[in-house]
Design an enzyme around this catalytic site. Structure first.
Site, mmCIF file in Angstrom:
data_model
loop_
_atom_site.group_PDB
_atom_site.id
_atom_site.type_symbol
_atom_site.label_atom_id
_atom_site.label_comp_id
_atom_site.label_asym_id
_atom_site.label_seq_id
_atom_site.Cartn_x
_atom_site.Cartn_y
_atom_site.Cartn_z
ATOM 1 N N SER A 66 37.090 62.757 59.060
ATOM 2 C CA SER A 66 38.173 63.696 58.507
ATOM 3 C C SER A 66 37.928 63.968 56.870
ATOM 4 C CB SER A 66 39.573 63.464 58.439
ATOM 5 O OG SER A 66 40.012 63.234 60.011
HETATM 6 N N1 SAH Z 1 40.161 58.879 62.046
HETATM 7 C C1 SAH Z 1 38.784 59.211 62.012
HETATM 8 C C2 SAH Z 1 38.597 60.788 62.199
HETATM 9 C C3 SAH Z 1 37.943 60.932 63.663
HETATM 10 S S1 SAH Z 1 37.797 62.545 64.232
HETATM 11 C C4 SAH Z 1 38.029 58.965 60.917
HETATM 12 O O1 SAH Z 1 38.603 58.500 59.950
HETATM 13 O O2 SAH Z 1 36.593 59.040 60.703
HETATM 14 C C5 SAH Z 1 38.745 62.234 65.863
HETATM 15 C C6 SAH Z 1 38.556 61.213 66.671
HETATM 16 O O3 SAH Z 1 39.386 61.070 67.857
HETATM 17 C C7 SAH Z 1 37.150 61.262 67.498
HETATM 18 O O4 SAH Z 1 36.295 59.970 67.034
HETATM 19 C C8 SAH Z 1 37.348 61.265 68.824
HETATM 20 O O5 SAH Z 1 36.258 60.784 69.642
HETATM 21 C C9 SAH Z 1 38.612 60.530 69.079
HETATM 22 N N2 SAH Z 1 39.529 61.041 70.166
HETATM 23 C C10 SAH Z 1 39.584 62.336 70.808
HETATM 24 N N3 SAH Z 1 40.272 62.213 71.928
HETATM 25 C C11 SAH Z 1 40.737 60.918 72.041
HETATM 26 C C12 SAH Z 1 41.560 59.988 73.144
HETATM 27 N N4 SAH Z 1 42.074 60.800 74.113
HETATM 28 N N5 SAH Z 1 41.829 58.876 72.429
HETATM 29 C C13 SAH Z 1 41.284 58.213 71.550
HETATM 30 N N6 SAH Z 1 40.550 58.812 70.697
HETATM 31 C C14 SAH Z 1 40.048 60.204 70.871
#
Ligand code: SAH
Length: 214
Positions: A66
Site C-alpha cells: 500500500s
Molecule cells: N498490508 C499489505 C498490503 C498488501 S495488498 C502490505 O503492507 O504490503 C493486500 C493483500 O491482501 C494481498 O497480499 C492479498 O494477497 C491479500 N488478500 C486478499 N484477499 C485475502 C484473503 N481473503 N485473505 C487473506 N489475504 C488476502
C-alpha cells in the site's frame, strides 16, 4: 544480498514523514513507527530509489504494497496504543504489520498467498519484528485467537465479513476499505455485540479482498 539502512534512507523517510504531516497525519505513534521501519526492505531492490515516494509497488502474485499515505491513514484510524492486540488481513509485503509492531502492538496477520506469506515471514524475522503470521483466508479471521482490540483489512472488500465484527472486543475498532471499483475507508466501532458505530471517510483504491484461493 544484505540489505542496508543508512542515513540516506533515514533522510528519505524524514521527507516521507513531512509529506504525511502535510496531508494531516498527526498520530505520533504512527509517524514515529513510519520513521523507524525501513520500507525499502519490503520492496524489490530495483524499487529502492522510489521506496519512500507515495506510491504502491508490485510485491508479486499481482499484489501491491500500500501507499505510505494509505498505511498512515489506516493506522491513524485504528487509534493504536502499545499493547493492543491487532489482526491484519492481507499481510502482503509485511510492511503494514511492521508498522503495527513498531507501535508496540501484539500483531497477528493473515495472507492468502503462500509465497507472500513466506517472504513476509523471512523479512519480518530478519528485522527481529515478532509478528504472528498465518497463511489462510482472512474472511474467517482467527477464531482461536479472539478477541482483537483492532482489526485492519488491507484489501478492498465488497462487504464486511461477519466473523471480523464478531472477533472484535467491545470498544474495538475495525478499519476496512469497502466498495467494488473504488473503496470507501470505513470504520466500525463495536459498542456492544449487536451495536456498531459506522464512520465513512474518503475513497481509496485497493487490490481486491478475494474470497477463494486461486
Ligand atoms: N498490508 C499489505 C498490503 C498488501 S495488498 C502490505 O503492507 O504490503 C493486500 C493483500 O491482501 C494481498 O497480499 C492479498 O494477497 C491479500 N488478500 C486478499 N484477499 C485475502 C484473503 N481473503 N485473505 C487473506 N489475504 C488476502
Amino acid at each position: 544480498m544484505k540489505k542496508i539502512d543508512d542515513f540516506r534512507h533515514k533522510g528519505m523517510r524524514l521527507k516521507m514523514i513531512e509529506n504525511l504531516k502535510s496531508r494531516d497525519i498527526t498520530d505520533p505513534n504512527v509517524l514515529n513507527a513510519m520513521l523507524e521501519v525501513p520500507r525499502h526492505f519490503f520492496l524489490d531492490s530495483s524499487f529502492l530509489q522510489f521506496a519512500y515516494e507515495d506510491n504502491a509497488f508490485p510485491i508479486g502474485n499481482n499484489q501491491t504494497i500500500s501507499h505510505p499515505y494509505t498505511v498512515a491513514f489506516q493506522s491513524e484510524l485504528l487509534d493504536l496504543k502499545p499493547g493492543h492486540k491487532v489482526l491484519e488481513i492481507g499481510t502482503g509485503s509485511g510492511y503494514q504489520a511492521a508498522i503495527l509492531f513498531k507501535i508496540g502492538c501484539n500483531v497477528y496477520s493473515i495472507e492468502r498467498f503462500k509465497g507472500l506469506y513466506q517472504k513476509a515471514k523471512r523479512q519480518l524475522s530478519s528485522l527481529y519484528y515478532s509478528v504472528k503470521l498465518f497463511h489462510g483466508d482472512g474472511y474467517l479471521g482467527l477464531p482461536n485467537e479472539v478477541p482483537f482490540d483492532r482489526i485492519i483489512v488491507t484489501a478492498g472488500a465488497s462487504y464486511v465479513p461477519k466473523p471480523l465484527l464478531n472477533q472484535l472486543s467491545i470498544g474495538g475498532i475495525l478499519v476496512i476499505p469497502l466498495g467494488d471499483e473504488s473503496h470507501i475507508m470505513t470504520v466500525y466501532i463495536k459498542k456492544s455485540n449487536s451495536d456498531f458505530k459506522k464512520i465513512e471517510y474518503n475513497d481509496f483504491k485497493f487490490v481486491p479482498f478475494l474470497r477463494d484461493k486461486s
